[in-house]
Design an enzyme around this catalytic site. Sequence first.
Site: not given
Length: 311
Positions: A26, A160
């Site tokens: 990414e 996360k």
Amino acid sequence: MIHQYLDINPEVQDALTNGKPVVALESTIISHGMPYPQNVETALRVEEIIRGKGAVPATIAIIKGKLKAGLTKEEIDYMGRGKGILKTSRRDIPFLISKGLDGATTVASTMIIASLAQIKIFATGGIGGVHRGAEESFDISADLQELSNTNVAVVCAGAKSILDLGLTLEYLETHGVPVVGFKTEELPAFYTRKSGFKVDYIVEDAKEVAAALKTKWELGLKGGMVIANPIPEEHQMDFNIINQAIDEALMEAGIRGIKGKATTPFLLERVKELTKGNSLDANIQLVYNNARVAAEISVELAKLENPVYSE
């Protein structure tokens, strides 16, 4: 028709044409994840790690309205220095293309572009998920929906840890996305190896993951797979310290009314400040570790899909 929108780097195209392993990466971590020049240095180091494992890196981005699968060093530097580069998810892609803008791709948009280029393995830091308090805000990352629809496997250090990990796992289960622990029975929580939540399956090596992916997609079972790879033990953060910082950052976000796509960047930056930069160091190390594992899986998948391929 897709070729007018998609630009595949020649090195990446050669690898795809010849059945060689490729790993997508990414670009949000470059444009929004850390300061220059550390962002560019980290991105280039990740690419080196993947090449060292016998695979070809393909950093994904949108540059001047073009979907890019594989960036040059100059383009990575551009993404690291650039101002006004938009954080880009699925909903944003057609507008950035039609307006000729630059976009740093999230997990969701990286998966889309990787799939268009026929890249099947993707390494990132951590996936998005269900945010804490989502029962009121309905704040759920587009990453999860993409994982249920797009045939790309994501190697990450779990979701996360600023998120609600339990609800994230529930969402993935509902949508049929396998969450696999790479040599672990417990879902890693990004900065730490432990979360208190179990994964669906445990795998011991890259060959096992590659075999499961090949089987899944040959059966026509649409969607990706989460390969949860814990941060190396020597680089993980103290569980109590990181969670205290997260709680404080979440409280500040609530007070300041920060919502939607601004939430994650704010929380990660605030946690970095509260931990005096230690969270950023941990983030970099877990990305390196995920790149290694993703490259290994990509190599094994290439061997299964192309028996004449040799490293």
